[in-house]
Design an enzyme around this catalytic site. Structure first.
Site, short mmCIF file in Angstrom:
data_model
loop_
_atom_site.label_atom_id
_atom_site.label_comp_id
_atom_site.label_asym_id
_atom_site.label_seq_id
_atom_site.Cartn_x
_atom_site.Cartn_y
_atom_site.Cartn_z
N SER A 189 0.78 -1.17 0.04
CA SER A 189 0.11 0.09 0.16
C SER A 189 0.94 1.32 0.05
O SER A 189 0.58 2.01 -0.83
CB SER A 189 -0.78 0.12 1.28
OG SER A 189 -1.78 -0.86 1.20
N ARG A 238 1.42 4.53 -2.99
CA ARG A 238 1.32 5.81 -2.40
C ARG A 238 2.65 6.71 -2.59
O ARG A 238 2.50 7.71 -2.86
CB ARG A 238 0.72 5.75 -1.27
CG ARG A 238 -1.01 5.46 -1.25
CD ARG A 238 -1.18 4.97 0.25
NE ARG A 238 -2.63 4.48 0.20
CZ ARG A 238 -3.17 3.47 -0.18
NH1 ARG A 238 -2.57 2.44 -0.60
NH2 ARG A 238 -4.45 3.30 -0.02
N ASP A 256 -7.22 -8.39 4.10
CA ASP A 256 -6.14 -9.00 3.57
C ASP A 256 -5.49 -10.17 4.17
O ASP A 256 -4.81 -11.05 3.82
CB ASP A 256 -4.88 -8.02 3.23
CG ASP A 256 -5.15 -7.13 2.05
OD1 ASP A 256 -6.25 -7.34 1.16
OD2 ASP A 256 -4.64 -5.93 1.93
N ARG A 267 -12.38 -14.69 -2.43
CA ARG A 267 -11.72 -15.07 -1.08
C ARG A 267 -12.54 -16.27 -0.25
O ARG A 267 -11.97 -17.08 0.28
CB ARG A 267 -10.92 -14.07 -0.48
CG ARG A 267 -9.62 -13.86 -1.26
CD ARG A 267 -8.76 -13.08 -0.50
NE ARG A 267 -7.81 -12.43 -1.39
CZ ARG A 267 -6.99 -11.40 -1.29
NH1 ARG A 267 -7.31 -10.42 -0.28
NH2 ARG A 267 -5.84 -11.17 -2.10
C1 S3P Z 1 -5.43 -1.35 -0.22
C2 S3P Z 1 -6.85 -1.32 0.37
C3 S3P Z 1 -7.38 -2.54 0.72
C4 S3P Z 1 -6.65 -4.04 0.43
C5 S3P Z 1 -5.64 -3.87 -0.87
C6 S3P Z 1 -4.88 -2.80 -0.56
C7 S3P Z 1 -4.78 -0.12 -0.26
O1 S3P Z 1 -8.53 -2.73 -0.06
O2 S3P Z 1 -7.31 -5.14 0.23
O3 S3P Z 1 -4.84 -4.99 -0.75
O4 S3P Z 1 -3.57 -0.08 -0.64
O5 S3P Z 1 -5.46 0.94 -0.19
P1 S3P Z 1 -9.90 -1.69 0.16
O6 S3P Z 1 -9.95 -0.85 -0.71
O7 S3P Z 1 -10.88 -2.99 0.23
O8 S3P Z 1 -9.60 -1.32 1.71
#
Ligand code: S3P
Length: 426
Positions: free
Chosen positions: A15, A19, A312, A343
Protein backbone atom coordinates in the site's frame (compact mmCIF):
# COMPACT_ATOMS: atom_id res chain seq x y z
CA UNK A 1 9.47 -31.93 11.13
CA UNK A 2 10.28 -28.54 9.60
CA UNK A 3 10.18 -25.36 11.67
CA UNK A 4 10.78 -21.62 11.16
CA UNK A 5 13.79 -20.00 12.81
CA UNK A 6 15.93 -16.88 12.47
CA UNK A 7 15.56 -13.16 11.88
CA UNK A 8 14.18 -11.70 8.67
CA UNK A 9 13.74 -8.19 7.26
CA UNK A 10 10.34 -8.03 5.62
CA UNK A 11 9.93 -6.52 2.10
CA UNK A 12 8.39 -3.06 1.61
CA UNK A 13 4.69 -2.48 2.14
CA UNK A 14 2.49 -2.72 -0.96
CA UNK A 15 0.00 0.00 0.00
CA UNK A 16 2.76 2.46 0.91
CA UNK A 17 4.80 1.63 -2.21
CA UNK A 18 1.87 2.58 -4.50
CA UNK A 19 1.30 5.78 -2.55
CA UNK A 20 5.00 6.69 -2.39
CA UNK A 21 5.20 6.54 -6.20
CA UNK A 22 1.96 8.41 -6.84
CA UNK A 23 2.56 11.16 -4.30
CA UNK A 24 6.14 11.72 -5.41
CA UNK A 25 4.87 11.97 -9.02
CA UNK A 26 2.38 14.60 -7.79
CA UNK A 27 5.06 16.52 -5.86
CA UNK A 28 7.41 19.08 -7.35
CA UNK A 29 11.05 18.09 -7.47
CA UNK A 30 12.99 14.84 -7.16
CA UNK A 31 12.06 12.13 -4.62
CA UNK A 32 14.35 9.27 -3.67
CA UNK A 33 12.36 6.18 -2.67
CA UNK A 34 14.08 3.32 -0.84
CA UNK A 35 12.82 -0.16 0.08
CA UNK A 36 10.11 0.15 -2.59
CA UNK A 37 8.30 -3.16 -3.05
CA UNK A 38 9.15 -4.23 -6.60
CA UNK A 39 6.14 -6.47 -7.02
CA UNK A 40 3.98 -6.83 -10.15
CA UNK A 41 1.20 -4.63 -8.70
CA UNK A 42 3.54 -1.81 -7.71
CA UNK A 43 5.33 -1.96 -11.09
CA UNK A 44 1.93 -1.43 -12.76
CA UNK A 45 1.56 1.87 -10.90
CA UNK A 46 5.15 2.82 -11.75
CA UNK A 47 4.70 2.14 -15.47
CA UNK A 48 1.38 3.98 -15.61
CA UNK A 49 3.02 7.04 -14.04
CA UNK A 50 5.71 6.86 -16.75
CA UNK A 51 2.95 6.75 -19.42
CA UNK A 52 1.56 9.91 -17.80
CA UNK A 53 4.83 11.74 -18.40
CA UNK A 54 6.64 11.16 -15.11
CA UNK A 55 10.36 10.41 -15.30
CA UNK A 56 11.24 7.50 -13.00
CA UNK A 57 14.64 5.81 -12.92
CA UNK A 58 16.45 3.34 -10.68
CA UNK A 59 19.95 3.97 -9.36
CA UNK A 60 21.31 1.03 -7.37
CA UNK A 61 18.64 0.33 -4.72
CA UNK A 62 16.97 3.73 -4.97
CA UNK A 63 14.11 4.82 -7.20
CA UNK A 64 14.19 8.44 -8.37
CA UNK A 65 10.86 10.06 -9.21
CA UNK A 66 10.79 13.48 -10.90
CA UNK A 67 7.44 14.94 -9.85
CA UNK A 68 5.34 17.20 -12.10
CA UNK A 69 2.95 18.59 -9.46
CA UNK A 70 -0.69 17.75 -8.68
CA UNK A 71 -1.75 18.98 -12.14
CA UNK A 72 1.20 17.61 -14.08
CA UNK A 73 -0.03 14.42 -15.79
CA UNK A 74 0.06 14.50 -19.59
CA UNK A 75 -2.31 12.55 -21.83
CA UNK A 76 -0.96 9.04 -22.39
CA UNK A 77 -0.51 7.54 -25.86
CA UNK A 78 -1.14 4.01 -24.61
CA UNK A 79 -3.86 2.26 -22.60
CA UNK A 80 -3.02 2.32 -18.88
CA UNK A 81 -2.67 -1.36 -17.96
CA UNK A 82 -3.34 -2.06 -14.28
CA UNK A 83 -2.79 -5.83 -14.63
CA UNK A 84 -4.14 -7.51 -11.49
CA UNK A 85 -3.91 -4.45 -9.28
CA UNK A 86 -7.08 -2.98 -7.82
CA UNK A 87 -5.07 -0.41 -5.89
CA UNK A 88 -3.38 0.83 -9.09
CA UNK A 89 -6.69 1.15 -10.93
CA UNK A 90 -8.68 2.83 -8.20
CA UNK A 91 -5.97 5.21 -6.99
CA UNK A 92 -4.80 6.22 -10.46
CA UNK A 93 -8.33 6.87 -11.73
CA UNK A 94 -8.68 9.40 -8.91
CA UNK A 95 -5.23 10.89 -9.45
CA UNK A 96 -5.77 11.60 -13.18
CA UNK A 97 -9.39 12.80 -12.77
CA UNK A 98 -8.41 16.36 -11.82
CA UNK A 99 -6.13 16.74 -14.85
CA UNK A 100 -7.72 17.71 -18.21
CA UNK A 101 -6.70 14.53 -20.05
CA UNK A 102 -8.28 11.40 -21.51
CA UNK A 103 -7.12 8.04 -20.15
CA UNK A 104 -8.19 4.48 -20.88
CA UNK A 105 -7.64 2.03 -18.03
CA UNK A 106 -7.49 -1.72 -18.66
CA UNK A 107 -6.74 -4.75 -16.49
CA UNK A 108 -6.41 -8.54 -16.48
CA UNK A 109 -9.33 -10.99 -16.36
CA UNK A 110 -9.64 -10.89 -12.57
CA UNK A 111 -9.41 -7.09 -12.28
CA UNK A 112 -11.92 -6.69 -15.13
CA UNK A 113 -14.50 -8.40 -12.89
CA UNK A 114 -13.96 -5.99 -9.97
CA UNK A 115 -16.14 -2.94 -9.43
CA UNK A 116 -14.80 0.44 -10.55
CA UNK A 117 -18.09 2.33 -10.19
CA UNK A 118 -17.47 2.35 -6.42
CA UNK A 119 -14.86 5.00 -7.26
CA UNK A 120 -16.16 6.58 -10.46
CA UNK A 121 -19.67 7.31 -9.10
CA UNK A 122 -18.00 9.87 -6.79
CA UNK A 123 -15.78 11.29 -9.55
CA UNK A 124 -18.74 11.69 -11.92
CA UNK A 125 -20.56 13.72 -9.26
CA UNK A 126 -17.76 16.29 -9.32
CA UNK A 127 -17.51 16.57 -13.11
CA UNK A 128 -15.28 13.80 -14.49
CA UNK A 129 -16.72 12.00 -17.53
CA UNK A 130 -16.44 8.23 -17.31
CA UNK A 131 -17.39 5.39 -19.66
CA UNK A 132 -17.35 2.03 -17.93
CA UNK A 133 -17.75 -1.43 -19.43
CA UNK A 134 -21.17 -2.78 -18.38
CA UNK A 135 -21.59 0.28 -16.13
CA UNK A 136 -19.07 -1.02 -13.59
CA UNK A 137 -15.90 -2.50 -15.04
CA UNK A 138 -12.65 -2.01 -16.90
CA UNK A 139 -11.87 -1.14 -19.62
CA UNK A 140 -12.93 2.39 -18.70
CA UNK A 141 -12.31 5.76 -20.30
CA UNK A 142 -12.08 8.81 -18.09
CA UNK A 143 -12.00 12.44 -19.23
CA UNK A 144 -10.60 14.47 -16.39
CA UNK A 145 -10.92 18.20 -15.77
CA UNK A 146 -9.01 20.90 -13.92
CA UNK A 147 -12.38 22.37 -12.90
CA UNK A 148 -13.74 19.53 -10.78
CA UNK A 149 -16.20 20.65 -8.13
CA UNK A 150 -15.29 20.59 -4.43
CA UNK A 151 -18.05 18.74 -2.54
CA UNK A 152 -18.56 16.54 0.49
CA UNK A 153 -18.39 12.80 -0.31
CA UNK A 154 -19.86 10.12 1.90
CA UNK A 155 -18.24 6.71 1.42
CA UNK A 156 -20.53 3.83 2.44
CA UNK A 157 -18.19 0.91 1.69
CA UNK A 158 -15.22 0.09 3.89
CA UNK A 159 -12.53 0.75 1.28
CA UNK A 160 -9.22 2.53 1.64
CA UNK A 161 -8.92 2.51 -2.13
CA UNK A 162 -12.09 4.61 -2.60
CA UNK A 163 -10.99 7.05 0.10
CA UNK A 164 -7.47 7.37 -1.32
CA UNK A 165 -8.76 7.86 -4.85
CA UNK A 166 -10.90 10.81 -3.71
CA UNK A 167 -8.05 12.29 -1.69
CA UNK A 168 -5.73 12.14 -4.72
CA UNK A 169 -8.39 13.83 -6.90
CA UNK A 170 -8.95 16.48 -4.20
CA UNK A 171 -5.27 17.50 -4.18
CA UNK A 172 -5.84 19.41 -7.45
CA UNK A 173 -9.44 20.59 -6.87
CA UNK A 174 -9.92 24.31 -6.15
CA UNK A 175 -11.76 24.63 -2.84
CA UNK A 176 -12.86 22.35 -0.01
CA UNK A 177 -13.23 18.64 -0.71
CA UNK A 178 -14.63 16.69 2.25
CA UNK A 179 -14.52 12.92 2.51
CA UNK A 180 -16.52 11.17 5.23
CA UNK A 181 -15.90 7.47 5.89
CA UNK A 182 -18.76 5.41 7.34
CA UNK A 183 -16.28 2.73 8.39
CA UNK A 184 -12.63 3.62 9.16
CA UNK A 185 -10.04 2.02 6.84
CA UNK A 186 -6.24 2.01 6.53
CA UNK A 187 -4.87 5.56 6.57
CA UNK A 188 -1.53 5.43 4.72
CA UNK A 189 -2.44 8.18 2.24
CA UNK A 190 -3.27 10.57 5.08
CA UNK A 191 -0.07 9.72 6.95
CA UNK A 192 2.13 10.14 3.91
CA UNK A 193 0.50 13.49 3.09
CA UNK A 194 1.20 14.69 6.63
CA UNK A 195 4.80 13.55 6.29
CA UNK A 196 4.96 15.58 3.05
CA UNK A 197 3.75 18.65 4.99
CA UNK A 198 0.43 18.89 3.15
CA UNK A 199 -2.02 20.98 5.19
CA UNK A 200 -5.40 19.29 5.59
CA UNK A 201 -7.73 18.42 8.45
CA UNK A 202 -8.97 15.15 9.89
CA UNK A 203 -11.82 15.48 12.37
CA UNK A 204 -14.77 13.59 13.82
CA UNK A 205 -18.27 14.51 12.66
CA UNK A 206 -21.21 14.83 15.09
CA UNK A 207 -21.96 11.14 14.43
CA UNK A 208 -18.35 10.25 15.27
CA UNK A 209 -17.42 9.47 11.66
CA UNK A 210 -13.99 10.40 10.32
CA UNK A 211 -13.97 13.40 7.98
CA UNK A 212 -11.02 14.46 5.86
CA UNK A 213 -11.07 18.06 4.67
CA UNK A 214 -8.76 19.15 1.87
CA UNK A 215 -8.41 22.69 0.61
CA UNK A 216 -6.74 22.47 -2.79
CA UNK A 217 -5.02 22.91 -5.07
CA UNK A 218 -1.81 21.90 -3.32
CA UNK A 219 1.80 22.24 -4.20
CA UNK A 220 3.64 19.38 -2.54
CA UNK A 221 7.41 19.74 -2.11
CA UNK A 222 9.21 16.46 -2.73
CA UNK A 223 10.69 14.67 0.28
CA UNK A 224 12.54 11.35 0.28
CA UNK A 225 10.54 8.29 1.30
CA UNK A 226 11.66 5.00 2.86
CA UNK A 227 8.98 2.31 2.68
CA UNK A 228 8.32 0.34 5.89
CA UNK A 229 8.03 -3.47 5.91
CA UNK A 230 4.65 -4.98 4.95
CA UNK A 231 2.69 -6.41 7.91
CA UNK A 232 0.40 -8.36 5.56
CA UNK A 233 3.46 -10.10 4.09
CA UNK A 234 4.74 -10.69 7.64
CA UNK A 235 1.42 -12.33 8.58
CA UNK A 236 2.28 -15.46 6.55
CA UNK A 237 5.48 -16.13 8.47
CA UNK A 238 3.87 -15.18 11.78
CA UNK A 239 1.18 -17.83 11.32
CA UNK A 240 3.80 -20.24 9.97
CA UNK A 241 5.85 -19.88 13.17
CA UNK A 242 2.73 -20.31 15.32
CA UNK A 243 1.70 -23.59 13.70
CA UNK A 244 5.09 -25.24 13.04
CA UNK A 245 6.25 -26.92 16.29
CA UNK A 246 9.49 -25.56 17.83
CA UNK A 247 9.52 -22.45 15.64
CA UNK A 248 10.96 -19.15 16.85
CA UNK A 249 11.39 -16.14 14.57
CA UNK A 250 11.91 -12.38 14.63
CA UNK A 251 10.64 -10.13 11.83
CA UNK A 252 12.29 -6.74 11.54
CA UNK A 253 11.26 -3.41 10.02
CA UNK A 254 7.53 -4.19 10.08
CA UNK A 255 5.03 -1.34 9.84
CA UNK A 256 2.84 -1.28 12.95
CA UNK A 257 -0.04 0.92 11.79
CA UNK A 258 -3.05 -0.12 13.93
CA UNK A 259 -5.27 -0.32 10.85
CA UNK A 260 -2.98 -3.10 9.58
CA UNK A 261 -1.99 -5.23 12.56
CA UNK A 262 -5.42 -6.20 13.90
CA UNK A 263 -4.54 -9.77 12.90
CA UNK A 264 -1.86 -9.83 15.62
CA UNK A 265 -4.49 -9.08 18.26
CA UNK A 266 -6.64 -11.89 16.89
CA UNK A 267 -3.73 -14.35 16.86
CA UNK A 268 -2.81 -13.35 20.42
CA UNK A 269 -6.41 -13.94 21.52
CA UNK A 270 -6.05 -17.42 19.97
CA UNK A 271 -3.13 -18.03 22.33
CA UNK A 272 -0.35 -16.99 19.94
CA UNK A 273 2.96 -16.10 21.60
CA UNK A 274 3.72 -12.87 19.74
CA UNK A 275 5.73 -9.91 21.01
CA UNK A 276 5.68 -6.54 19.25
CA UNK A 277 8.37 -3.96 19.92
CA UNK A 278 8.09 -0.48 18.42
CA UNK A 279 11.45 0.87 17.29
CA UNK A 280 10.89 4.17 15.45
CA UNK A 281 8.81 6.40 13.19
CA UNK A 282 9.38 6.13 9.47
CA UNK A 283 7.80 8.60 7.04
CA UNK A 284 4.67 8.98 9.16
CA UNK A 285 4.34 5.31 10.17
CA UNK A 286 5.46 3.48 13.33
CA UNK A 287 7.69 0.49 12.68
CA UNK A 288 9.17 -2.23 14.86
CA UNK A 289 10.07 -5.88 15.36
CA UNK A 290 7.78 -8.85 15.87
CA UNK A 291 8.89 -12.02 17.69
CA UNK A 292 6.85 -15.20 17.37
CA UNK A 293 7.03 -18.68 18.90
CA UNK A 294 5.17 -21.90 18.21
CA UNK A 295 1.93 -21.89 20.20
CA UNK A 296 -1.06 -24.06 20.94
CA UNK A 297 -3.82 -22.08 19.27
CA UNK A 298 -7.49 -22.10 20.16
CA UNK A 299 -10.51 -20.99 18.09
CA UNK A 300 -12.08 -17.54 18.53
CA UNK A 301 -14.96 -15.42 17.24
CA UNK A 302 -13.89 -12.56 14.98
CA UNK A 303 -16.61 -9.88 14.85
CA UNK A 304 -17.54 -8.13 11.59
CA UNK A 305 -16.55 -4.77 13.12
CA UNK A 306 -12.92 -5.88 12.58
CA UNK A 307 -13.29 -6.86 8.94
CA UNK A 308 -11.95 -3.64 7.32
CA UNK A 309 -8.75 -4.02 9.35
CA UNK A 310 -8.31 -7.72 8.56
CA UNK A 311 -9.27 -7.61 4.92
CA UNK A 312 -6.01 -9.02 3.51
CA UNK A 313 -5.31 -11.41 6.38
CA UNK A 314 -8.44 -13.60 6.40
CA UNK A 315 -6.85 -16.27 4.16
CA UNK A 316 -3.89 -16.79 6.51
CA UNK A 317 -6.11 -16.44 9.61
CA UNK A 318 -8.17 -19.32 8.20
CA UNK A 319 -5.01 -21.42 8.08
CA UNK A 320 -4.32 -20.58 11.74
CA UNK A 321 -7.94 -21.46 12.60
CA UNK A 322 -7.65 -24.77 10.76
CA UNK A 323 -4.82 -25.79 13.12
CA UNK A 324 -6.43 -24.45 16.32
CA UNK A 325 -8.40 -26.30 18.97
CA UNK A 326 -12.15 -25.65 18.69
CA UNK A 327 -14.26 -23.43 16.52
CA UNK A 328 -13.39 -20.11 14.86
CA UNK A 329 -16.14 -17.98 13.38
CA UNK A 330 -15.23 -15.05 11.11
CA UNK A 331 -18.20 -12.75 10.69
CA UNK A 332 -19.05 -10.26 7.94
CA UNK A 333 -16.63 -11.19 5.16
CA UNK A 334 -18.71 -9.90 2.23
CA UNK A 335 -15.94 -7.66 0.85
CA UNK A 336 -13.77 -10.79 0.41
CA UNK A 337 -16.02 -11.72 -2.52
CA UNK A 338 -14.63 -8.73 -4.46
CA UNK A 339 -10.90 -9.31 -4.05
CA UNK A 340 -8.39 -10.87 -6.50
CA UNK A 341 -10.55 -14.01 -6.20
CA UNK A 342 -13.77 -14.63 -4.30
CA UNK A 343 -11.73 -15.32 -1.19
CA UNK A 344 -14.58 -16.91 0.78
CA UNK A 345 -14.93 -19.46 -1.98
CA UNK A 346 -11.15 -19.92 -2.34
CA UNK A 347 -10.67 -20.55 1.39
CA UNK A 348 -13.65 -22.90 1.78
CA UNK A 349 -12.79 -24.88 -1.38
CA UNK A 350 -9.19 -25.57 -0.31
CA UNK A 351 -9.72 -26.30 3.37
CA UNK A 352 -12.61 -28.65 2.55
CA UNK A 353 -10.32 -30.54 0.19
CA UNK A 354 -7.90 -31.02 3.07
CA UNK A 355 -10.58 -32.57 5.24
CA UNK A 356 -11.06 -29.55 7.48
CA UNK A 357 -14.57 -28.93 8.80
CA UNK A 358 -15.37 -25.53 7.27
CA UNK A 359 -18.57 -23.93 6.08
CA UNK A 360 -19.85 -20.61 4.88
CA UNK A 361 -23.17 -19.10 5.92
CA UNK A 362 -24.30 -15.62 4.85
CA UNK A 363 -20.74 -14.37 4.36
CA UNK A 364 -19.63 -15.75 7.74
CA UNK A 365 -17.04 -18.54 7.75
CA UNK A 366 -17.00 -21.26 10.43
CA UNK A 367 -13.91 -23.43 10.88
CA UNK A 368 -13.51 -26.31 13.34
CA UNK A 369 -9.79 -26.75 13.67
CA UNK A 370 -7.90 -29.96 14.09
CA UNK A 371 -4.25 -30.83 13.86
CA UNK A 372 -4.56 -33.26 11.01
CA UNK A 373 -1.82 -34.50 8.74
CA UNK A 374 -2.44 -35.22 5.10
CA UNK A 375 -1.13 -38.62 4.16
CA UNK A 376 -1.24 -38.44 0.38
CA UNK A 377 -0.72 -35.74 -2.22
CA UNK A 378 -3.67 -33.37 -2.59
CA UNK A 379 -4.21 -30.83 -5.35
CA UNK A 380 -5.20 -27.36 -4.15
CA UNK A 381 -6.06 -24.22 -6.11
CA UNK A 382 -4.82 -20.67 -5.72
CA UNK A 383 -7.50 -19.20 -8.02
CA UNK A 384 -4.56 -17.07 -9.25
CA UNK A 385 -4.80 -15.13 -5.99
CA UNK A 386 -1.45 -14.26 -4.38
CA UNK A 387 -2.72 -14.31 -0.79
CA UNK A 388 -4.34 -17.72 -1.26
CA UNK A 389 -1.10 -19.02 -2.84
CA UNK A 390 1.03 -17.82 0.10
CA UNK A 391 -1.44 -19.15 2.69
CA UNK A 392 -1.37 -22.59 1.05
CA UNK A 393 2.44 -22.47 0.82
CA UNK A 394 2.67 -21.95 4.60
CA UNK A 395 0.32 -24.86 5.25
CA UNK A 396 2.41 -26.91 2.84
CA UNK A 397 5.44 -26.61 5.13
CA UNK A 398 3.37 -28.23 7.89
CA UNK A 399 2.08 -30.85 5.46
CA UNK A 400 5.64 -31.66 4.31
CA UNK A 401 5.00 -30.65 0.69
CA UNK A 402 2.10 -33.01 0.16
CA UNK A 403 0.00 -30.20 -1.30
CA UNK A 404 0.24 -29.68 -5.03
CA UNK A 405 -0.39 -25.98 -5.48
CA UNK A 406 -1.53 -25.15 -9.02
CA UNK A 407 -0.06 -21.66 -9.59
CA UNK A 408 2.46 -20.04 -7.33
CA UNK A 409 3.57 -17.48 -9.93
CA UNK A 410 0.85 -15.09 -8.77
CA UNK A 411 2.79 -14.59 -5.51
CA UNK A 412 4.93 -11.99 -7.33
CA UNK A 413 1.88 -9.72 -7.34
CA UNK A 414 2.60 -8.69 -3.76
CA UNK A 415 5.70 -10.54 -2.52
CA UNK A 416 8.33 -11.56 -5.13
CA UNK A 417 10.79 -12.59 -2.39
CA UNK A 418 8.28 -14.81 -0.57
CA UNK A 419 9.83 -18.18 -1.58
CA UNK A 420 13.33 -16.92 -0.87
CA UNK A 421 12.28 -15.63 2.56
CA UNK A 422 10.38 -18.82 3.36
CA UNK A 423 13.42 -20.98 2.54
CA UNK A 424 15.63 -18.64 4.58
CA UNK A 425 13.47 -19.23 7.67
CA UNK A 426 13.57 -23.04 7.29
C1 S3P B 1 -5.55 -1.39 -0.20
C2 S3P B 1 -6.76 -1.43 0.41
C3 S3P B 1 -7.48 -2.67 0.68
C4 S3P B 1 -6.62 -3.91 0.47
C5 S3P B 1 -5.70 -3.83 -0.71
C6 S3P B 1 -4.83 -2.61 -0.65
C7 S3P B 1 -4.90 -0.08 -0.39
O1 S3P B 1 -8.59 -2.70 -0.15
O2 S3P B 1 -7.42 -5.07 0.38
O3 S3P B 1 -4.86 -4.98 -0.76
O4 S3P B 1 -3.68 -0.04 -0.64
O5 S3P B 1 -5.60 0.93 -0.28
P1 S3P B 1 -9.94 -1.90 0.22
O6 S3P B 1 -10.12 -0.86 -0.82
O7 S3P B 1 -10.97 -2.97 0.21
O8 S3P B 1 -9.77 -1.26 1.56
Amino acid sequence: MLRFKGTLKISGDKSISHRALILSAMSTGKTKITNLLESDDVMRTLNILKELGIKIIKEQDTWLVYGNGTNGFIEPNEFLDCGNSGTTARLMIGAVSSNPINCTFIGDKSLSKRSMSRVTQHLEKIGAIVHLTKKDYLPLIITGSDKLIPISHKIQKASAQIKSSLILAGLNIHGKTKIVESIPTRDHTERLLKYLNVKFKIKKTKNKLTQIELNGPYEIKSKNIEVAGDPSSASFFIVGALILPKSKIKLKNVMLNTSRIAFIKILKSMGGKIKVKKTKKLCGETIGNISVEYSNLKGVNIPSSQSAFLIDEYPILSIAASQARGKTVMYGLEELRYKESDRINSIVYNLKKLGIDIKEENNNVLISGKKNQVKRNIKVKTFDDHRIAMSLSILNVLYENKLIIDNKKCISISYPDFEKHLNYLL
